[in-house]
Motif scaffolding. Structure first.
Motif, short mmCIF file in Angstrom:
data_model
loop_
_atom_site.label_atom_id
_atom_site.label_comp_id
_atom_site.label_asym_id
_atom_site.label_seq_id
_atom_site.Cartn_x
_atom_site.Cartn_y
_atom_site.Cartn_z
N ASP A 64 0.83 -1.20 0.00
CA ASP A 64 0.00 0.00 0.00
C ASP A 64 0.87 1.25 0.00
O ASP A 64 0.57 2.24 -0.70
CB ASP A 64 -0.92 0.01 1.23
N LYS A 122 2.30 1.91 -3.49
CA LYS A 122 1.29 2.45 -4.39
C LYS A 122 1.08 3.93 -4.14
O LYS A 122 0.95 4.73 -5.08
CB LYS A 122 -0.03 1.69 -4.20
N LEU A 123 1.07 4.33 -2.87
CA LEU A 123 0.90 5.73 -2.53
C LEU A 123 2.03 6.58 -3.09
O LEU A 123 1.79 7.68 -3.61
CB LEU A 123 0.83 5.89 -1.01
N GLN A 145 -5.74 9.97 1.61
CA GLN A 145 -6.60 9.06 0.88
C GLN A 145 -7.57 9.81 -0.02
O GLN A 145 -7.80 9.44 -1.18
CB GLN A 145 -7.37 8.16 1.85
N TRP A 175 -6.37 7.23 -2.79
CA TRP A 175 -5.58 6.07 -2.33
C TRP A 175 -6.34 5.36 -1.23
O TRP A 175 -6.76 5.98 -0.25
CB TRP A 175 -4.23 6.54 -1.80
#
Length: 298
Positions: free
Chosen positions: A200, A203-204, A274, A279
């Motif tokens: 995660d 990806k961010l 987010q 995200w």
């Protein structure tokens, strides 16, 4: 874009590199030794020989890039002042090299210690700056580059970036439990640690590279706060050892250097990150990874 990544062969950097490549970019990675060089080459990365002590080498790679992701750091707890000085010099060099180019400059930072006892958000500024501050005051310095024609973005990672193969804080705590024969927590164990799955977090970083605005702070936090009691209990179950409270005044003796960190209450939110970068953490949480045996089994 051609992106220069320091720490490209490290725990977080390996995953970030794959996400950046998957997004269609080219990657040049800093290789401090032959092993790193070979691993980067095998991953489809162009290795660039150098180290954090070789500013000229990094300057050349940054100048030839369309952006920089700086993830490397000297995690030497015996000389944190020296590590901070190296970090500040590196940040300053990247700022001088990228000035006036509007190129992205993403750099590793953290949420730990910003406001113990309450939930830290992206609006919280680092309360310390200057060369004698933790990490050499790097975040304040780097974010100031927004006025110099650079797009700086602070990547504030949770203290626990977990997953299979993790050798960070959770792994160290597991090692203490295995050595002592008891999985400990400090006091009543209610203090909270934010956590994020490595996939995660990677990806961010790729999303922030393309979309985060200049001067922004993004939080790589998948879980706002996992209690020390939950962590210790999960480790105890996985390792087959009892779980026990350690008195605060005995934490240093029991845990060693990590005791001062494991006793902190440092929750952090990523709600604004987010929302702004679309995200959503979707990978297993910290307790799930502990239960999967990534930090030792019976």
């Amino acid at each position: 874009m051609r992106i220069f990544i320091t720490g490209a062969s490290g725990w977080i950097g390996t995953a970030v590199t794959q996400e950046v490549l998957a997004a269609g970019h080219e990657v040049t990675g800093l290789a401090r030794n032959d092993d790193s060089f070979a691993r980067l080459q095998a991953a489809g990365v162009t290795p660039h020989r150098g180290s954090l002590d070789d500013l000229d080498s990094m300057r050349d790679a940054a100048a030839a890039s369309d952006g920089v992701i700086h993830l490397a750091f000297k995690h030497d707890f015996s000389d944190m002042a020296g590590a901070g000085a190296t970090e500040r010099a590196t940040i300053q060099m990247f700022g001088d090299t990228l000035a006036g180019s509007d190129r992205p400059f993403l750099f590793a930072s953290g949420v730990a210690g910003l406001a113990p006892g309450r939930v830290v958000t992206e609006d919280d500024e680092v309360p310390f700056g200057g060369p004698d501050s933790p990490r050499g005051g790097a975040e304040q310095l780097a974010l100031s580059f927004a006025s110099r024609g650079i797009r700086p973005v602070a990547l504030r990672f949770a203290p626990t970036v977990h997953g299979q193969g993790d050798h960070g804080f959770t792994s160290v705590i597991s090692g203490v439990a295995q050595e002592k024969g008891v999985s400990g927590y400090v006091g009543d164990g209610s203090n909270r640690w934010p956590a994020v799955n490595r996939a995660d977090a990677a990806k961010l970083v790729a999303l922030a590279l393309e979309n985060a605005p200049a001067g922004s702070r993004v939080h790589a936090v998948g879980e706002e706060g996992v209690s020390a009691l939950e962590i210790a209990t999960a480790l105890g179950d996985a390792l087959g050892v009892p779980t026990r409270s350690i008195a605060p005044d005995a934490a240093a003796e029991h845990f060693g250097w990590i005791g001062m960190f494991f006793a902190l209450d440092i929750p952090a939110s990523s709600a604004k990150t987010q929302a702004s970068l679309d995200w959503t953490p979707t990978n297993p949480g910290l307790i799930d990874d502990i239960e999967s045996g990534y930090y030792g089994t019976k």
